[in-house]
Design an enzyme around this catalytic site. Structure first.
Site, short mmCIF file in Angstrom:
data_model
loop_
_atom_site.label_atom_id
_atom_site.label_comp_id
_atom_site.label_asym_id
_atom_site.label_seq_id
_atom_site.Cartn_x
_atom_site.Cartn_y
_atom_site.Cartn_z
N GLU A 1 0.83 -1.21 0.00
CA GLU A 1 0.00 0.00 0.00
C GLU A 1 0.86 1.26 0.00
O GLU A 1 1.54 1.53 0.99
CB GLU A 1 -0.92 0.02 1.23
CG GLU A 1 -1.78 1.27 1.25
CD GLU A 1 -2.73 1.36 2.43
OE1 GLU A 1 -2.59 0.57 3.38
OE2 GLU A 1 -3.60 2.25 2.39
N GLU B 1 3.06 10.39 6.57
CA GLU B 1 3.04 9.23 7.46
C GLU B 1 4.29 8.39 7.35
O GLU B 1 4.67 7.70 8.30
CB GLU B 1 1.81 8.36 7.16
CG GLU B 1 0.50 9.07 7.47
CD GLU B 1 -0.70 8.15 7.27
OE1 GLU B 1 -0.66 6.99 7.69
OE2 GLU B 1 -1.68 8.62 6.67
N ASP C 1 -4.80 3.35 -2.14
CA ASP C 1 -5.70 3.99 -1.17
C ASP C 1 -6.02 5.37 -1.77
O ASP C 1 -5.12 6.20 -1.97
CB ASP C 1 -4.96 4.11 0.17
CG ASP C 1 -5.79 4.78 1.26
OD1 ASP C 1 -6.49 5.76 0.93
OD2 ASP C 1 -5.72 4.35 2.42
N HIS D 1 -4.57 8.47 -0.01
CA HIS D 1 -3.14 8.75 -0.21
C HIS D 1 -2.86 9.19 -1.65
O HIS D 1 -2.00 10.03 -1.89
CB HIS D 1 -2.30 7.51 0.12
CG HIS D 1 -2.43 7.06 1.53
ND1 HIS D 1 -2.15 7.88 2.60
CD2 HIS D 1 -2.81 5.87 2.07
CE1 HIS D 1 -2.35 7.22 3.73
NE2 HIS D 1 -2.76 5.99 3.43
N HIS E 1 -8.61 0.94 -0.90
CA HIS E 1 -9.11 1.69 0.27
C HIS E 1 -9.73 2.99 -0.20
O HIS E 1 -9.20 3.65 -1.09
CB HIS E 1 -7.96 2.06 1.21
CG HIS E 1 -7.58 0.97 2.16
ND1 HIS E 1 -6.39 0.99 2.85
CD2 HIS E 1 -8.23 -0.14 2.54
CE1 HIS E 1 -6.32 -0.09 3.62
NE2 HIS E 1 -7.42 -0.80 3.45
N ARG F 1 -10.26 12.16 5.17
CA ARG F 1 -10.38 10.86 5.86
C ARG F 1 -11.77 10.63 6.43
O ARG F 1 -11.99 9.69 7.19
CB ARG F 1 -9.39 10.71 7.01
CG ARG F 1 -8.10 10.09 6.59
CD ARG F 1 -8.13 8.57 6.78
NE ARG F 1 -6.79 8.07 6.61
CZ ARG F 1 -6.49 6.98 5.93
NH1 ARG F 1 -7.43 6.25 5.37
NH2 ARG F 1 -5.26 6.60 5.81
N GLU G 1 -11.84 3.21 4.81
CA GLU G 1 -10.89 3.40 5.91
C GLU G 1 -11.07 4.84 6.37
O GLU G 1 -10.31 5.72 6.02
CB GLU G 1 -9.48 3.13 5.41
CG GLU G 1 -8.49 2.96 6.53
CD GLU G 1 -7.12 2.64 6.00
OE1 GLU G 1 -6.46 1.78 6.57
OE2 GLU G 1 -6.70 3.27 5.01
C1 LER Z 1 -3.41 2.17 6.10
O1 LER Z 1 -4.26 1.47 5.27
C2 LER Z 1 -3.36 3.59 5.73
O2 LER Z 1 -3.98 4.00 4.80
C3 LER Z 1 -2.49 4.47 6.48
O3 LER Z 1 -2.86 5.81 6.29
C4 LER Z 1 -2.44 4.17 7.92
O4 LER Z 1 -1.43 4.94 8.42
MN MN Z 2 -5.20 2.70 3.57
#
Ligand code: LER
Ligand code: MN
Length: 277
Positions: free
Chosen positions: A153, A159, A186, A189, A212, A218, A247
């Site tokens: 991912e 992060e 995701d 992200h 995701h 978020r 998520e």
């Molecule tokens: C985990 O799936 C994720 O997207 C991250 O942002 C968690 O830190």
């Molecule tokens: Mn994620």
């Protein structure tokens, strides 16, 4: 496309990015009532799950566990695959191998998310990549015969400093060259790191095993400003038919967030389960 929601156990620390924090069976029943098809389990260790009990509630609800995520192994226990100390990498491997065995029992994938680790000071991204790829091979040796898919991912730069974009993840995946290693884009992200949803998702179309979703902040989809109409069009164009797992933060509360997300996504035609009330 099936819909999932992320959940951790009742004692999970705040660094577990999940909507529900509760007994897993209670979460599975709640998610089923809301109209989800599956629950992603965010685990620190495989023994958090009572397999017999979980299997019984999956059978009773018709729910699935599409994926086990492992961010707490990194965030809480400090175990990860780019660590300079081989004994720490070994401990991370052993923990993840336990997760793979559990995933095999549940028909789930395993997300190697942040447990991949980061690029240490005075080290190069190439050193980090070499350690991660070596660990991916060790995991794939277990996952492949067990029929378990491992996902990589990309996570945004605020992060972690290693594998931020889909193209960086694809490069690692290709370097590993193991058929059981796939990509988990995701959409949250990607909004920060990728140049274009369309270009990234099209380039990765054959490697995407799981997705995701969250909005720009978020929160549940529809409560931020991501251009979902265009993103859903791309997912349809590339023929993505796996899970779309929410998520999302439990704001204003877990139930409200989960209900907003499922309602929004079902309006787009996603979700398999017929909702009973
Ligand atoms: C985990 O799936 C994720 O997207 C991250 O942002 C968690 O830190
Ligand atoms: Mn994620």
């Amino acid at each position: 496309v099936k819909l999932g929601i992320s959940a951790a156990g009742p004692l999970a620390p705040p660094n577990a990015f999940v909507t529900f924090r509760d007994d897993f069976c209670r979460t599975v029943e709640r998610a089923a009532r809301l109209g989800y098809d599956g629950v992603e389990l965010a685990l620190r260790a495989p023994d958090e799950v009572d397999l017999r009990e979980l299997r019984a509630c999956l059978a009773a609800t018709g729910m699935e566990i599409p994926c086990i995520s492992t961010g707490q192994v990194f965030a809480t226990d400090g175990l990860y695959f780019t660590h300079p100390d081989a004994s720490v990498r070994q401990a991370a491997l052993e923990r993840l191998i336990g997760m793979i065995h559990l995933a095999a029992e549940l028909g789930a994938m395993v997300n190697t998310g942040r447990v991949r680790g980061f690029v240490h000071d005075l080290e190069s991204p190439e050193t980090a990549a070499a350690r991660y790829v070596e660990c991916l091979h060790r995991l794939a040796d277990i996952a492949e015969p067990a029929g378990v898919t491992l996902v990589i991912e990309p996570v945004n730069r605020y992060e972690i400093n290693f594998i931020n974009s889909c193209s960086e993840a694809l490069a690692i995946l290709r370097e590993a060259g193991r058929p059981c290693v796939k990509l988990l884009p995701d959409l949250f992200h990607m909004n920060i790191e990728d140049v274009s949803y369309r270009d990234s998702l099209e380039a990765a179309r054959d490697e995407i095993a799981y997705v995701h979703i969250a909005d720009s902040n978020r929160l549940a989809p529809g409560w931020g400003h991501l251009p979902f109409d265009g993103i859903f069009k791309v997912l349809a164009d590339i023929g993505y038919d796996g899970y779309l797992t929410c998520e999302i933060l439990p704001k204003p509360g877990p139930e409200d967030a989960a209900a907003q997300a499922v309602a929004y996504l079902r309006r787009q035609g996603y979700g398999i389960r017929s909702v009973r009330n």
